[in-house]
Design a protein around this motif. Structure first.
Motif, PDB file in Angstrom:
ATOM      1  N   THR A 249       0.766  -1.207  -0.106  1.00 28.57           N
ATOM      2  CA  THR A 249      -0.173   0.024  -0.059  1.00 28.57           C
ATOM      3  C   THR A 249       0.842   1.203  -0.041  1.00 28.57           C
ATOM      4  O   THR A 249       0.416   2.154  -0.889  1.00 28.57           O
ATOM      5  CB  THR A 249      -1.043   0.170   1.311  1.00 28.57           C
ATOM      6  OG1 THR A 249      -1.720  -1.218   1.202  1.00 28.57           O
ATOM      7  CG2 THR A 249      -1.698   1.205   1.412  1.00 28.57           C
ATOM      8  N   ALA A 250       1.757   1.265   0.930  1.00 32.31           N
ATOM      9  CA  ALA A 250       2.965   2.355   0.957  1.00 32.31           C
ATOM     10  C   ALA A 250       3.561   2.604  -0.333  1.00 32.31           C
ATOM     11  O   ALA A 250       3.805   3.632  -0.827  1.00 32.31           O
ATOM     12  CB  ALA A 250       3.941   2.135   2.204  1.00 32.31           C
ATOM     13  N   ARG A 251       3.834   1.419  -1.278  1.00 31.39           N
ATOM     14  CA  ARG A 251       4.520   1.583  -2.471  1.00 31.39           C
ATOM     15  C   ARG A 251       3.770   2.250  -3.338  1.00 31.39           C
ATOM     16  O   ARG A 251       4.102   3.063  -4.241  1.00 31.39           O
ATOM     17  CB  ARG A 251       5.062   0.119  -2.810  1.00 31.39           C
ATOM     18  CG  ARG A 251       5.873   0.203  -4.027  1.00 31.39           C
ATOM     19  CD  ARG A 251       6.339  -1.112  -4.438  1.00 31.39           C
ATOM     20  NE  ARG A 251       5.445  -2.200  -4.575  1.00 31.39           N
ATOM     21  CZ  ARG A 251       5.000  -2.444  -5.861  1.00 31.39           C
ATOM     22  NH1 ARG A 251       5.234  -1.672  -7.018  1.00 31.39           N
ATOM     23  NH2 ARG A 251       4.076  -3.374  -6.111  1.00 31.39           N
ATOM     24  N   TYR A 252       2.200   1.772  -3.389  1.00 31.51           N
ATOM     25  CA  TYR A 252       1.409   2.341  -4.392  1.00 31.51           C
ATOM     26  C   TYR A 252       1.228   3.762  -4.147  1.00 31.51           C
ATOM     27  O   TYR A 252       1.028   4.627  -5.070  1.00 31.51           O
ATOM     28  CB  TYR A 252       0.110   1.594  -4.395  1.00 31.51           C
ATOM     29  CG  TYR A 252       0.215   0.137  -5.112  1.00 31.51           C
ATOM     30  CD1 TYR A 252       0.725   0.051  -6.193  1.00 31.51           C
ATOM     31  CD2 TYR A 252      -0.208  -0.844  -4.074  1.00 31.51           C
ATOM     32  CE1 TYR A 252       0.670  -1.299  -6.943  1.00 31.51           C
ATOM     33  CE2 TYR A 252      -0.248  -2.105  -4.861  1.00 31.51           C
ATOM     34  CZ  TYR A 252       0.291  -2.301  -6.155  1.00 31.51           C
ATOM     35  OH  TYR A 252       0.425  -3.458  -6.717  1.00 31.51           O
ATOM     36  N   LEU A 253       1.158   4.267  -2.876  1.00 30.74           N
ATOM     37  CA  LEU A 253       1.032   5.442  -2.526  1.00 30.74           C
ATOM     38  C   LEU A 253       1.921   6.509  -3.069  1.00 30.74           C
ATOM     39  O   LEU A 253       1.950   7.640  -3.349  1.00 30.74           O
ATOM     40  CB  LEU A 253       0.531   5.752  -0.872  1.00 30.74           C
ATOM     41  CG  LEU A 253      -0.849   5.103  -0.680  1.00 30.74           C
ATOM     42  CD1 LEU A 253      -0.839   5.277   0.957  1.00 30.74           C
ATOM     43  CD2 LEU A 253      -1.978   5.892  -1.094  1.00 30.74           C
TER      44      LEU A 253
END
Length: 379
Positions: free
Chosen positions: A71-75
């Motif tokens: 999730t943090a990577r996509y954000l």
């Protein structure tokens, strides 16, 4: 409009302490004050970090579960303009286009409702006050119902219901002010009674509109919306809500000392050189504007503005500058998790937010009220 500088009552004066509230602690010296400020700063930093973690976790959870790291990577890819693989586009769209604006809106509304609750309780000197007590939420709900049932403001498209809710909130605020103001004076008791009466009247109008709704689908949508939902959250609504809520939080924080004095009573406030009526009028405009914007995008969500201020006061004390520093963060965290429960507990259906906040808020509030000696920040 920034409030004037206010000289607070002396720390040792019991006469200036409101009934039911413990007298202020005596001064502990410069080191003690610095420690207290550092403690408050540390608490805010911890809550802010917890809020960030909650946002990332909430964005990743749903029908399609995505790990916090992914999730943090996509954000980060969305914010920095990074690249993602072709087979990740669908997951990326779920994260960025659907869940992120919803979770961010939940955090903003939770922060705003908590801060507004703090201000209203001090403004009207009533521990049971929240954004609903001034009729603003009921006015917004009635405006949204009127637009949904009658098809008004159709030219605004998907924003018609939100616009109707905002107009309804402003109309309700004007009616409450006009009915409760007497010779330029705005007493807390008259304001509360007028707000409650106006709220009941607007709820009756809303029920009448629902009764004559042309189809059951409109009725179901209206009933669901009036109990609170972030299902319609999108990136288009976030800028306005963000600006209004964040500016509202800053303005309320600057009114912290004024709220301390208003909570002591009108006579004490006047003796300290503070005009209670002038501050109440300014605060009424401010809380009505912020509440109207929030209700327009999320519907009416109960108990957050009522319970969160009391919970925070028990932890940091009754000084409004401290409460207004912590309450928005606590409210944002609470609302993020409430929204997560609402959309995952009985998935693929969603529970109305007001149901969850009531199930949590009622027992918490009853427990607080049963604490020996607790009254509006006292212990």
């Amino acid at each position: 409009m920034s409030p004037p500088a206010i000289t607070a009552p002396s720390a040792g004066s019991a006469a200036d302490t409101p009934a039911g509230e413990a007298p202020p602690e005596p001064a502990r010296g410069v080191r003690g004050r610095l420690a207290s400020r550092k403690g408050l700063a540390l608490a805010c930093a911890v809550l802010f970090a917890l809020l960030l973690v909650s946002i990332v976790v909430a964005i990743g959870l749903g029908a399609a579960v995505i790990t916090p790291g992914e999730t943090a990577r996509y954000l980060w890819a969305a914010v920095s303009g990074g690249r993602i693989a072709a087979d990740e586009v669908t997951t990326y769209q779920i994260i960025w286009e659907i869940r992120t604006p919803r979770v961010l809106l939940a955090a903003l509304v939770g922060a705003g409702l908590s801060a507004i609750g703090v201000a209203i309780q001090a403004m009207v000197r009533n521990a049971l006050a929240d954004p609903f007590v001034l009729g603003v939420s009921s006015g917004a709900s009635a405006g949204a119902v009127a637009v949904t049932v009658t098809g008004g403001l159709a030219a605004l498209g998907i924003y018609a219901v939100s616009a109707g809710a905002f107009i309804g909130a402003l109309v309700a605020s004007l009616l409450v002010y006009a009915a409760s103001s007497s010779r330029g004076s705005l007493s807390p008791l008259r304001l509360v009674l007028t707000g409650v009466a106006m709220s009941l009247g607007l709820q009756a109008v809303m029920s009448l509109l629902i009764y004559f709704a042309p189809d059951s689908e409109a009725t179901s949508m209206v009933l669901y919306w009036t109990m609170g939902s972030f299902g319609a959250a999108n990136w288009g609504a976030l800028p306005v809500v963000s600006v209004v809520v964040l500016l509202g939080l800053v303005a309320l924080y600057r009114y912290g000392r004024a709220l301390d004095v208003l909570a002591l009573g009108d006579e004490t406030a006047a003796s300290l050189g503070v005009s209670p009526d002038r501050h109440r009028k300014a605060l009424l405009v401010l809380v009505s504007l912020v509440t109207g914007v929030m209700v327009a995008v999320s519907g009416a969500i109960a108990f957050v503005g009522l319970v969160m201020p009391h919970v925070v006061r028990m932890v940091v004390g009754a000084t409004h500058a401290r409460v207004l520093a912590v309450a928005p963060l606590a409210g944002a965290i609470f609302m993020v998790w409430v929204d997560l429960v609402s959309r995952t507990l009985v998935a693929p259906r969603e529970l109305p937010l007001g149901v969850i906040t009531a199930l949590v808020g009622v027992p918490v509030f009853v427990t607080l009220m049963r604490r020996k000696g607790y009254l509006f920040g006292g212990r």
